[in-house]
Design an enzyme around this catalytic site. Sequence first.
Site, PDB file in Angstrom:
ATOM      1  N   ASP A 217       0.868  -1.190   0.000  1.00  0.00           N
ATOM      2  CA  ASP A 217       0.000   0.000   0.000  1.00  0.00           C
ATOM      3  C   ASP A 217       0.901   1.235   0.000  1.00  0.00           C
ATOM      4  OD1 ASP A 217      -2.168   1.890   0.608  1.00  0.00           O
ATOM      5  OD2 ASP A 217      -3.344   0.100   1.004  1.00  0.00           O
ATOM      6  N   HIS A 240       2.148   2.055  -3.203  1.00  0.00           N
ATOM      7  CA  HIS A 240       1.198   3.004  -3.797  1.00  0.00           C
ATOM      8  C   HIS A 240       1.705   4.441  -3.731  1.00  0.00           C
ATOM      9  CE1 HIS A 240      -2.448   0.055  -3.361  1.00  0.00           C
ATOM     10  NE2 HIS A 240      -1.443  -0.447  -4.044  1.00  0.00           N
TER      11      HIS A 240
END
Length: 391
Positions: A217, A240
């Site tokens: 993430d 991310h």
Amino acid sequence: MMSILTYFLLVLLLIIPFISLTYAVEINVVDFGARGDGKTDASPAFLKAWTVACSSLEPTTIYVPRRRFLLGQITFEGPCTNSGITLRIDGILVSPAYEKMGSAKYWMLFDKVEGVNITGGFLDGQGSSLWSCKGVAGQDCPVGATSLTFFGSKDVTIQNLTSINAKLYHIVILSSQNVVLQGVRIYAPEESPNTDGVHVEKSLNVRILNSGIKTGDDCVSIGPGTKDLWIQRVACGPGHGISIGSLGKEVNEEGVENVVVKSVVFTGTQNGLRIKSWGRPSKGYVKGVVFKQVVMNNVQNPILIDQNYCPNNEGCPGQHSGIQISNVTYTAIKGTSATKVAIKFDCSQTSPCEGIKEQNIQLSYLGELAESSCQNARGVVLGSVFPPSCL
Ligand SMILES: *[C@@H]1O[C@H](CO)[C@@H](O)[C@H](O)[C@H]1NC(C)=O
Ligand SMILES: *[C@@H]1O[C@H](CO)[C@@H](O)[C@H](O)[C@H]1NC(C)=O
Ligand SMILES: *[C@@H]1O[C@H](CO)[C@@H](O)[C@H](O)[C@H]1NC(C)=O
């Protein structure tokens, strides 16, 4: 003559033990019963050592030797009388499987401490069975525990720590101030859910330096109420990217202010530099952000402001974000985009982005000209900017 010398020597001999006592109190978790066999829960021993360090009046080092310690959910509770506690870790700390942690939100929690340094250490969050559980539709899995959390704390340094396979976030800095993360290594597989590297929220004066984050993430996620955050020399990817937000889920939310992201490299990430807010009314804001000297290697959305976040299109009346974004500078950003739109400012119709500055940007897409896309964004362009700006 002689007797005075002897006298001084005697005095010295007498005070030396006290000098060393007041200077270098070091306690070893093994002396408090920690087994270090990787199987017996060492948290009672760690807690005993913490109680000694916390109530001491002298700077105290808690030493964790080079062994494997199973450590259950543990809270290092303050306030302490001691503002000089060092946790020096040569060993590996292993979290129990998620089934043994119930609904715990934290694995290792430092609560209301002041003057704590963590040096070294290897944290193994044992997240993979929880990720598998979450990967099966309809299965009832807990949210999972963050590996290392500082809450309500002050004057904290985390140096040369490695954290792998967190069940949820790796490191969270919440409602804290004056925190330095330096030489931190974070690793979780690209497909592991919600394994953010470092999450900062409601905190003041946090620095993340010389660190490497590969995860599933955000490498760094920046929540409401973050002020004076400095991120420098961080390698991110897979992951991310670095994200301010999601913000604006609540109407009454603190803003994000004075953030610097400098000398950062993104490799194969979903986003690079992102600001993200819900398409909902909110009194929050983002102001005073500088992104500079950033390299993008094959990043899907190198520069992105997305103010229309609304998963499943639920709870976003009119889809306009109330978050006011202003004074955001992008300077000396270069590298490659994995998609055609390398720069995207999708700002709120009711609170447009103001004072966006693009300066010396050089982003390409498969060797071709990439594109910029603007909605409700205002600002200035300086130097050469490719893809051509739409501000
Ligand atoms: C913790 O680290 C900081 C920065 O390196 C240092 O200034 C401080 O003295 C250290 N504190 C302790 C208790 O070792
Ligand atoms: C952290 O690691 C760096 C590089 O290996 C080393 O120079 C530094 O002394 C270490 N810091 C501490 C506090 O051990
Ligand atoms: C913009 O933000 C920078 C960085 O936080 C700050 O130094 C500067 O004063 C701000 N400028 C304005 C006009 O607010």
